[in-house]
Design a protein around this motif. Structure first.
Motif, PDB file in Angstrom:
ATOM      1  N   PHE A  52       3.127-102.834  14.695  1.00 50.43           N
ATOM      2  CA  PHE A  52       4.201-102.024  14.128  1.00 50.43           C
ATOM      3  C   PHE A  52       4.047-102.094  12.625  1.00 50.43           C
ATOM      4  O   PHE A  52       4.120-103.180  12.037  1.00 50.43           O
ATOM      5  N   ALA A  53       3.802-100.969  12.001  1.00 53.27           N
ATOM      6  CA  ALA A  53       3.642-100.920  10.548  1.00 53.27           C
ATOM      7  C   ALA A  53       4.671 -99.967   9.967  1.00 53.27           C
ATOM      8  O   ALA A  53       4.882 -98.863  10.481  1.00 53.27           O
ATOM      9  N   TRP A  54       5.293-100.437   8.899  1.00 52.19           N
ATOM     10  CA  TRP A  54       6.215 -99.593   8.131  1.00 52.19           C
ATOM     11  C   TRP A  54       5.607 -99.364   6.759  1.00 52.19           C
ATOM     12  O   TRP A  54       5.261-100.307   6.052  1.00 52.19           O
ATOM     13  N   VAL A  55       5.479 -98.080   6.401  1.00 47.42           N
ATOM     14  CA  VAL A  55       4.985 -97.704   5.082  1.00 47.42           C
ATOM     15  C   VAL A  55       6.056 -96.874   4.390  1.00 47.42           C
ATOM     16  O   VAL A  55       6.535 -95.877   4.939  1.00 47.42           O
ATOM     17  N   HIS A  56       6.423 -97.293   3.195  1.00 48.20           N
ATOM     18  CA  HIS A  56       7.460 -96.610   2.412  1.00 48.20           C
ATOM     19  C   HIS A  56       6.825 -95.996   1.172  1.00 48.20           C
ATOM     20  O   HIS A  56       6.116 -96.670   0.428  1.00 48.20           O
ATOM     21  N   PHE A  57       7.046 -94.691   0.982  1.00 47.05           N
ATOM     22  CA  PHE A  57       6.582 -93.983  -0.215  1.00 47.05           C
ATOM     23  C   PHE A  57       7.799 -93.627  -1.068  1.00 47.05           C
ATOM     24  O   PHE A  57       8.817 -93.152  -0.559  1.00 47.05           O
ATOM     25  N   PHE A  58       7.675 -93.830  -2.380  1.00 45.28           N
ATOM     26  CA  PHE A  58       8.795 -93.636  -3.304  1.00 45.28           C
ATOM     27  C   PHE A  58       8.674 -92.358  -4.143  1.00 45.28           C
ATOM     28  O   PHE A  58       9.597 -91.994  -4.864  1.00 45.28           O
ATOM     29  N   ASP A  59       7.551 -91.661  -4.059  1.00 43.90           N
ATOM     30  CA  ASP A  59       7.196 -90.629  -5.037  1.00 43.90           C
ATOM     31  C   ASP A  59       8.278 -89.588  -5.328  1.00 43.90           C
ATOM     32  O   ASP A  59       8.507 -89.271  -6.510  1.00 43.90           O
ATOM     33  N   PRO A  60       8.958 -88.995  -4.322  1.00 44.93           N
ATOM     34  CA  PRO A  60       9.903 -87.922  -4.674  1.00 44.93           C
ATOM     35  C   PRO A  60      11.130 -88.368  -5.448  1.00 44.93           C
ATOM     36  O   PRO A  60      11.942 -87.531  -5.842  1.00 44.93           O
ATOM     37  N   HIS A  61      11.270 -89.653  -5.673  1.00 37.16           N
ATOM     38  CA  HIS A  61      12.406 -90.136  -6.463  1.00 37.16           C
ATOM     39  C   HIS A  61      12.248 -89.714  -7.926  1.00 37.16           C
ATOM     40  O   HIS A  61      11.148 -89.721  -8.465  1.00 37.16           O
TER      41      HIS A  61
END
Length: 732
Positions: A194-203
Motif C-alpha cells: 500500500f503506497a500513498w503518494v501526495h503531490f502539492f503542486d496545484p497549491h
C-alpha cells in the motif's frame, strides 16, 4: 592564497512514455470481481474537479488522469470533508468525519493514537506500507504516519521556499522517491504494498514553468499538468514492473481551489463546491469497469471502507463511510447526507465556523446567515434559497445534527498544539492561523463578511512575495484602519517597512504587534535583525535571547547568537550556540555550515570538512558548503576530493565564478596550465572582477609567464574598471 572562499571565511531520471494495452473484464457484465494485489493512493493537493479532463475541462492537460478515467471509474460528484489538507487526509485515512477523528485544522492538531488508519489495517493484513508526501503540513508529527513502515517527509533537501510559504517538493521529485523504492523491491516474492503518494503542486503560488505552462490557460492549470505528469511517472513505473494491472489505483484530492469565486482567492474558509468538489478516479482491471461514470454523490469518508472491501478485508463497518463497490457493479447505496465543515474561519481567524449537509441535490450551510443551494439548478451556489425553502432548510439542518451526534459517539482524542512555535508562526504567515488577539477582534463574524480582511492579508503577502513592499505596506495599513488589532497585518507591515529601509517604522509595527501578543518569538527575532543592521550587537543579542525564552528550540535565533558571539571574538560561545542548534534540529543545515566555518577559520580542517559534509547531506545544493568543503579537502591534501566538491558547485550554480576559479587553482598547482586557463576564462565569463586576488594568488604563480594569463589579467582589469569596482568582485 589557497583558492577563493566566501566572505568571512579566508537522478532527475526521465521515464519514457509507454503505451499500455490492457484487457478488461467488466464486472457489470457478470465477471467475478478480482482482488487487486496492491493499492496506490495518489492525493493531489488543492485540485478542484472541474479543472481536469475527466470532469469536462477541455483545456486541461491531464492525459494520465484522462487515461485512468477511460480505463476505470470516475465518480462525478465526490465531496471533501473540509477544504483543509490535514483535516481531509485524516478523513481519508480513518473513514471518520472531523468531529469523530478530532483533527479540525492544519498544524494545531495531530491525529490521535486511538485512530485506526488505513495504513495500520493494511499493515496488519501483511501489506508493505509506504508514504511519500510533498509538504510540511503533512509532516509525520501530525499523526498520519501511523501504520506506515516508512514516511518520506524529509524536505530539507528541497529549495528554500519563498517568503510566507512552506517547504514543499514538486511532483516529479516525489514521484522519483516512490520509483526509487519501487525499483528496489524484489521482482518476486515481495509482499503486497500500500503506497500513498501526495503531490502539492496545484497549491498557491502557481509557479509551474516550461512545457507545463506553455499550453495551460492559467498558471493553476499548469500546476495541475505538473502533478499529472508526476502521476504518469508512477503509472509508468508500475507498468514497467508488470504490476499496474494488479494494483488498485486511486486518484483523488484533499480539496479544491476557489480561484476567486465567492471572493475567495484560494481555499480554507468557504465550503462551496469550488473547494469541496474533488476528483475521484479508480482503476483496477477485473474489479472496476472501464469507462464507468458514477453519478451518485460520494464522500472522502468512503475511501477506507472501499479499499478494505476491495481487498476482502474487514474493518470498513467501523467507519462512517460506505463501501463504493456496489456502485461499481451497477447497484446503489443507502440514502444519506454528506458532511462538510470549515473551522479555519473560527480556529484560525475567530469568525463563525461553517458546517454543511448535502442531500437530494441540495446543500445546507449552517452560518450566522445560513445558506441553501439547489445544486442541480445552481451549481455555482449563487442563489441562496434559505429564506424561501424553510422546510428543506430545517430538514437538512436536522440531518446535520445527526451527523454531528454520530461523530460525537465515535469521537477519539486528537492531540492539539503539536507543532513547534516556528511551524505555528509559519502557518500564521501562510494565512492558515491567526494570533489569539486577532481572532478575538472578529469573534462570531460571518465568514462572508470577514473574507475581505482574509483576502486583504493574502494580497499583502503576495505583494511581499513579489518584492512590492510599497503595495504590501499600503494593503496592511488599509486593514489596520478597519482592524487596528490585526496582528498579522502589523507583522507584514513591519517586514515591508524593514525592506523599504525604514527601520524606525518597522520597529514601531513590531512593538505594536508585541503589545497585542507579547509571546512572539519571530517578532523578537526581527527586532534582533533590525538591531544588527544598526550595529547594536548587544541589543540584537538581547532580542534573540527573548525569542529563545519563548521558543527554546528556535534554531535560527541560536545561530544568530552564535554569529554575534563570533563577531565579538567569543569563539567558544559561538561554537556552543551552533552545537545547540544542531542538537535542537539535526536537519538544520545552516548550523552545520556555520560550525564548519568556525573550524575552518581556526585551521581545524578535518572537523570543518565533516561539518560541511553534514550540511551537504541535508542540503546538497548549498554553494557555500560545497566551496568550503573543497577548500577544506585541499588543506587536508586531498585535491581529487576538492575537485569533486568544486565540480558539484559548478553544476549547482552555473552562474557563479567561485567554483571555476577554485578549479583553476587546483589545475594550476597540478601543472595543468591549459586546463587552469580554461577555468579562469569561464570564471571571467561569470563576472570575476577581483584583480587583486588574481595578481596575488600564489596558486596561480605557474601561470604568470603565459601570455594567455597576462591577457586574461588585462581583461579582468578592464572589466573591473568598467564596473566602477575596486577589484573586490561580487563574492559569489
Amino acid at each position: 592564497m589557497l583558492g577563493a572562499s566566501f566572505p568571512g571565511v579566508k537522478r532527475a531520471a526521465r521515464i519514457g512514455r509507454m503505451i499500455f494495452a490492457f484487457g478488461f473484464c467488466s464486472v457489470s457484465l457478470g465477471c467475478a470481481p478480482e482482488t487487486p494485489k496492491n493499492v496506490l493512493l495518489v492525493t493531489i493537493d488543492t485540485l478542484r474537479a472541474d479543472r481536469t479532463g475527466p470532469y469536462g475541462f477541455g483545456l486541461a492537460r491531464t492525459p494520465h488522469m484522462d487515461r485512468l478515467a477511460r480505463e476505470g471509474a470516475t465518480f462525478e460528484t465526490a465531496i471533501a470533508t473540509a477544504p483543509i489538507t490535514l483535516v481531509a487526509h485524516s478523513t481519508i485515512f480513518t473513514g471518520l468525519l472531523p468531529p469523530a477523528h478530532g483533527v479540525r485544522d492544519n498544524g494545531a492538531y495531530s491525529l490521535g493514537a486511538g485512530a485506526t488508519t488505513l495504513a495500520e489495517s493494511l499493515q496488519s493484513a501483511g501489506f508493505e506500507t509506504r508514504a511519500f508526501v510533498s509538504a510540511l503540513v503533512l509532516n509525520r508529527r501530525y499523526g498520519l504516519a501511523q501504520g506506515f513502515e516508512s514516511y518520506d517527509d524529509d524536505l530539507w533537501s528541497e529549495d528554500q521556499p519563498k517568503m510566507f510559504l512552506i517547504r514543499d517538493r514538486p511532483a516529479q521529485r516525489t514521484a522519483e522517491r516512490f520509483l526509487e523504492w519501487l525499483r528496489a523491491r524484489p521482482e518476486a516474492g515481495a509482499k503486497p504494498f500500500f503506497a500513498w503518494v501526495h503531490f502539492f503542486d496545484p497549491h498557491q503560488p502557481y509557479a509551474a514553468a516550461g512545457r507545463f505552462a506553455a499550453l495551460a490557460p492559467h498558471p493553476y492549470d499548469a500546476e495541475i499538468a505538473a502533478a499529472d505528469d508526476g502521476l504518469g511517472r508512477l503509472l509508468a513505473g508500475l507498468a514497467e514492473r508488470g504490476e499496474l494491472d494488479s494494483t488498485l489505483v486511486i486518484v483523488t484530492a484533499d480539496h479544491g481551489e476557489s480561484l476567486g469565486e465567492h471572493d475567495e482567492k484560494t481555499h480554507a474558509i468557504f465550503i462551496y463546491d469550488a473547494t469541496v468538489h474533488i476528483p475521484l478516479i479508480l482503476r483496477a482491471p477485473g474489479l472496476v469497469p472501464p469507462g464507468l461514470r458514477v453519478k451518485t454523490p460520494v464522500h472522502q469518508v468512503d475511501l477506507m471502507p472501499t479499499v478494505l472491501s476491495a481487498l476482502g478485508l474487514p474493518g470498513g463497518e467501523k467507519t462512517q463511510g460506505l463501501d463504493l463497490g456496489p456502485l461499481l457493479r451497477g447497484g446503489t447505496l443507502p440514502e444519506r447526507a454528506l458532511y462538510g465543515e470549515s473551522l479555519l474561519s473560527e480556529i484560525g481567524f475567530g469568525m463563525a465556523p461553517l458546517y454543511s449537509a448535502r442531500a437530494d441535490g441540495f446543500k445546507w450551510i449552517r452560518a450566522p446567515r445560513p445558506e441553501l443551494y439547489d445544486l442541480t439548478e445552481d451549481p455555482r451556489e449563487l442563489r441562496n434559497l434559505a429564506g424561501e425553502e424553510r422546510r428543506r432548510s430545517r430538514e437538512l439542518d436536522r440531518r446535520l445534527d445527526e451527523l454531528l451526534a454520530d461523530s460525537a459517539e465515535r469521537a477519539i482524542a486528537a492531540d492539539q498544539q503539536v507543532m513547534d512555535k516556528e511551524t505555528l508562526e509559519t502557518l500564521q504567515a501562510l494565512g492558515y492561523l491567526a494570533p489569539r488577539d486577532q481572532r478575538a477582534a472578529v469573534a462570531g463574524m460571518d465568514p462572508k463578511d470577514g473574507i475581505v480582511f482574509y483576502s486583504g492579508l493574502e494580497e499583502a503577502r503576495h505583494a511581499a512575495q513579489r518584492g512590492d513592499w510599497d503595495e504590501a505596506a499600503a494593503r496592511c495599513r488599509k486593514i489596520l484602519t478597519a482592524l487596528p488589532g490585526n496582528q498579522s497585518a502589523l507583522n507584514i507591515l513591519g517586514l515591508a517597512e524593514l525592506r523599504r529601509g525604514d527601520l524606525a517604522a518597522a520597529r514601531d509595527a513590531y512593538y505594536r504587534s508585541l503589545a497585542l501578543e507579547p509571546r512572539q518569538s519571530r517578532v523578537f527575532a526581527m527586532l534582533g535583525s533590525i538591531a544588527l543592521i544598526e550595529g547594536r550587537l548587544d541589543e540584537a543579542d538581547d532580542q534573540y535571547r527573548k525569542a529563545l525564552e519563548i521558543t527554546p528550540e528556535f534554531v535560527e535565533a541560536m545561530v544568530q547568537r552564535g554569529l554575534i558571539a563570533a563577531v565579538q571574538g567569543d569563539e567558544s560561545t559561538a561554537l556552543g550556540w551552533y552545537q545547540k542548534a544542531q542538537a535542537a534540529d539535526p536537519g538544520f543545515p545552516r548550523a552545520w555550515r556555520l560550525a564548519g566555518d568556525h573550524h575552518y577559520e581556526r585551521g581545524e580542517f578535518a572537523p570543518a570538512l565533516a561539518a560541511y559534509e553534514r550540511a551537504l547531506e541535508i542540503s546538497g545544493k548549498d554553494l557555500h558548503s560545497l566551496i568550503q568543503a573543497g577548500n577544506a579537502a585541499r588543506r587536508l591534501g586531498r585535491p581529487a576530493d576538492a575537485a569533486k566538491y568544486f565540480e558539484r558547485a559548478a553544476d549547482t550554480r552555473p552562474d557563479s565564478w567561485l567554483p571555476r576559479y577554485n578549479l583553476a587553482c587546483l589545475e594550476a598547482l597540478a601543472g595543468r596550465a591549459a586546463a587552469a586557463q580554461g577555468h579562469l576564462d569561464a570564471a571571467l565569463e561569470r563576472g570575476f572582477q577581483n584583480l587583486a586576488l588574481a595578481r596575488g594568488d600564489a596558486d596561480l604563480a605557474g601561470l604568470r609567464a603565459r601570455p594567455e594569463f597576462q591577457r586574461w589579467l588585462t581583461t579582468v582589469d578592464r572589466q573591473s574598471r568598467r564596473a566602477g569596482d575596486d577589484g573586490a568582485g561580487d563574492g559569489r
